[in-house]
Design an enzyme around this catalytic site. Sequence first.
Site, PDB file in Angstrom:
ATOM      1  CD  GLU A  86      -3.636  -5.415  27.788  1.00 50.36           C
ATOM      2  OE1 GLU A  86      -3.273  -4.408  27.672  1.00 50.36           O
ATOM      3  OE2 GLU A  86      -3.545  -6.565  26.847  1.00 50.36           O
ATOM      4  CD  GLN A  87     -11.136  -8.113  34.892  1.00 48.82           C
ATOM      5  OE1 GLN A  87     -12.440  -8.037  35.525  1.00 48.82           O
ATOM      6  NE2 GLN A  87     -10.092  -8.650  35.321  1.00 48.82           N
TER       7      GLN A  87
END
Length: 531
Positions: A372-373
């Site tokens: 999750e960026q």
Amino acid sequence: MIRNPVLPGFNPDPSFLRVGEDYYIATSTFEWYPGVQIHHSRDLVNWTLVARPLNRAALLDMRGDPDSGGIWAPCLSHDGDRFWLVYTDVKRVTGSFKDAHNYITACSTIDGDWCDPWYVNSSGFDPSLFHDDDGRKWFVNLRWNHRGSGTGGNPANDSFDGILLQEWSPEEGLLGTSQVIYHGTDRGLTEGPHLFKRDGWYYLTVAEGGTGYDHAVTMARSRAITGPYETHPERHVICAAGSDGPIQRTGHGQYVETHWGRHYHSFLMGRPQQGPKGLFCATGRETGLEEVEWRDGWLWLKQGGMVPRLEVPAPSGAEAGPDRDAPVERVFSGSLPPEFQWLRSPYPERLFRTDPEALTLIGRESLGSWFEQSLVARRQEHAAYAAETVIEIEPEDYQHAAGLVTYYNRHKYHAALISDEPGLGRALYIASCPGDWQNEAMVRQGEAVALEEGPVSLRVEVEGARQRFLYRQDEGDWRPVGPQLDASVISDEGGRGEHASFTGAFVGILAFDTSGQAREARVRRFGYHPA
């Protein structure tokens, strides 16, 4: 004229399709979400992005996929009733294995909601679907051999263990047994198969030579779909290896006969320039078109040779479209602009949200995470450009940051980050990962600069292999921050080189909060200005 590349910036592995008088190109998106870009044209000159079909978790979830994994080499086709899209989600890139899962989805319209996928197999990558004139459908893909030296069918690269063929139907899945129909030529690395039929012959085109400067389009034919296939008299239809022109790295494409009666072939290409460590393609792997003709039952480039041209005669009196070298100014007001994408996750609501006034980035995992960026970016389409944005952030500590980034993958980026610095308070600093595959360390570039309260304007200027960040507040003069940087790192050739990663360069905005508190940053505008 058709101006190559027709799809500039990261748009590789072009699957080329005609439906009536409409033309489509589907390209790989690797770890960028939503998956697969589909462009449309009526004249082969002007192309418009019309769909990214893999846009929900049921179709694609790439959280955890490695850099240069994800969506490889889609195939777009039409059977007279529906569009069909075949795609691979690659879960492992390095080492002996490729965990490559192949799927098929379908839709009655190109920009509609594509159905939940059929899982097909995981024997290899680069699948395609051929609709024969008797109504049968055939699934074609590369078979990957993980066993080691000397075990494959082509000694030029034995992991690429031939092109597999097997019948498939949506009701029953794979039918019968699979068989290898082609091992390729001595160029090796035989992949990217596409089948079509003409004058009683089955024609197979494949990509060979890898993703770099030895890349090629190879052709073979057979009277029976199951083979045996004989190779083109010159082996390759398109290949720029050994040439010194502006178009290089040519391969991986598909043939189309137009409704005007002329013939064209798509191809993957790169536009190299000189960097401090040799040639590099700042704009990544792009899509081009070249005119071909039939002679003695084989395809040849119409102008002769194997090297495509920068400009190619169009099949009709096409008018010039919008200037693709014009500046693009975006205000984030309710939706993400169409050229922007994010990384891996089918749940963008956890990464960002848009309202009528701004884009809010929700700080998640670190720059370089595979899960999750919060990074939203667009393709670099020009060798020289400037990008600008305005960021509002009030970091409480150094674990919360937001900024402007030129990004290729977790090993190759430069970022101007606003955070909290001990002894300075809110400050701006430059950080890079300059292609170091050993420890993936984020390296500081120069000294941090203290900031005043309020929004911060950030700018990056890129010219070939040179890059520089600048900043300003309250509409003052632009001031440089940090040293001049090596922009050639942000390319296929950066780091371990062209075969270790093969996506493309992006420029965008990001936020992270490694404390896990999901603290936010707001972005009101983004400008991309070709130089």
